[in-house]
Design a protein around this motif. Structure first.
Motif, mmCIF file in Angstrom:
data_model
loop_
_atom_site.group_PDB
_atom_site.id
_atom_site.type_symbol
_atom_site.label_atom_id
_atom_site.label_comp_id
_atom_site.label_asym_id
_atom_site.label_seq_id
_atom_site.Cartn_x
_atom_site.Cartn_y
_atom_site.Cartn_z
ATOM 1 N N ARG A 278 17.161 114.730 -15.392
ATOM 2 C CA ARG A 278 18.302 114.388 -16.248
ATOM 3 C C ARG A 278 18.697 115.558 -17.138
ATOM 4 N N SER A 279 17.709 116.351 -17.522
ATOM 5 C CA SER A 279 17.983 117.510 -18.387
ATOM 6 C C SER A 279 18.931 118.498 -17.721
ATOM 7 N N LEU A 282 22.317 117.333 -18.646
ATOM 8 C CA LEU A 282 22.622 117.258 -20.075
ATOM 9 C C LEU A 282 22.804 118.633 -20.714
ATOM 10 N N GLN A 286 25.729 123.084 -17.116
ATOM 11 C CA GLN A 286 24.857 122.243 -16.299
ATOM 12 C C GLN A 286 24.098 123.099 -15.279
#
Length: 333
Positions: A278-279, A282, A286
């Motif tokens: 997910r990082s 975020l 990106q």
């Protein structure tokens, strides 16, 4: 000397607890040579069966153990989720054991044996000599089916493992940066010699050799204080126009430090991580990354373990490799 148990007989004869029970109570269902081995072991140990032990060994616990090093890590939690979903479909319950350090190995071994789990899924990145001895004892002496999940032990090919081809993935990531025109590509790996990190390093070095580049590796950790110094010292000494991080978190830390030092991403330097966490979505920009199907790895490992548990007299070794891909986002051209 403590009174011998059915677990001791199974370990001495190198069979499962259920096989000991069948050899003693249903000899027609066991090969003659196997029954002899069990009877010899029982006699040597002075083992006397009791009703509880017969019932315990002859039935399945319908429990599997999941051994993890850090359940707080997003990747581990997602793999465990995949395992539990498949385990539930087979009516298995799961027990989670935490193994952060070698000092817990002996106690964990006793717990896993005494709880009579039907199988073990091993999700620990680092396989030290102590941990190797523990899992080998569980698999070979106590005959508990085991699958290594998203990790490998290169020095012993007798374990079944599930993951991706990390060596190939690192080679492809390096090749992708070469095709962008990058010539000073560095690998940012872990100080601890995790088997999977070593496979990534092997793929990187093979690509560097194939494309006539100079190898450049920085060893760091997931600790922010530590990797800030490690990465800063490295980029101040080395020319860098391409970065591969063995984890998304390391790739992102590297990206932030490069930006702080005036580098433009991806104009001056391209960056690829590993996992597609997910990082990676975020952060800004990106992160381009190797997509590792973590959830699917967990589910596939549970399916493989189920096959092992249902066919206890057969040996399953080797690797189950799932597909991976490079996801190009804003840190590559």
């Amino acid at each position: 000397m403590d009174k011998a148990t059915i677990f001791d007989v199974a370990a001495r004869a190198k069979v499962s607890n259920a096989t000991v029970s069948r050899a003693l109570n249903e000899p027609d269902k066991v090969k003659p040579e196997t029954r002899k081995r069990v009877l010899d072991a029982a006699e040597e140990l002075g083992y006397k069966a009791n009703a509880f032990a017969r019932g315990l060994a002859s039935s399945k616990s319908t429990q599997v153990a999941i051994v993890v090093s850090d359940l707080a890590r997003a990747s581990v939690a997602e793999m465990v989720k995949g395992i539990i979903e498949v385990a539930s479909s087979y009516s298995y319950s799961t027990l989670i054991f935490n193994s952060p350090g070698d000092e817990m190995s002996d106690n964990m071994l006793k717990d896993l044996v005494s709880l009579h789990v039907d199988g073990i899924l091993y999700l620990v990145d680092e396989i030290t000599e102590n941990k190797y001895k523990m899992i080998k004892t569980l698999k070979d002496d106590y005959r508990i089916p085991m699958v290594l999940v998203n990790t490998v032990y290169p020095n012993d090919k007798s374990f079944l493992s599930v993951g991706i081809d990390y060596e190939k993935a690192a080679y492809e990531a390096t090749k992708a940066l070469v095709q962008e025109g990058r010539r000073y590509i560095s690998l940012f790996s872990t100080k601890k010699r995790y088997p999977v990190s070593e496979l990534k390093e092997k793929g990187y070095l093979r690509a560097v050799n194939d494309f006539d580049l100079t190898p450049s590796i920085c060893y760091t950790s997931g600790n922010l204080d530590s990797n800030y110094k490690d990465i800063t010292d490295f980029i101040e000494r080395k020319e860098v126009d391409g970065v591969i991080g063995v984890r998304d978190s390391i790739a992102i830390a590297c990206m932030n430090i490069l930006i702080d030092h005036g580098f433009r991403v991806p104009d001056d330097v391209s960056i690829i991580g590993f996992q597609n966490s997910r990082s990676s979505l975020l952060c800004r920009p990106q992160l381009s990354t190797i997509n590792v199907p973590i959830h699917e790895i967990g589910g596939t490992a549970m399916k493989a373990l189920t096959s092992l548990m249902q066919k206890e007299d057969e040996e399953y070794v080797g690797q189950i490799l799932l597909d991976h891909s490079i996801i190009n986002r804003k840190t590559t051209k």
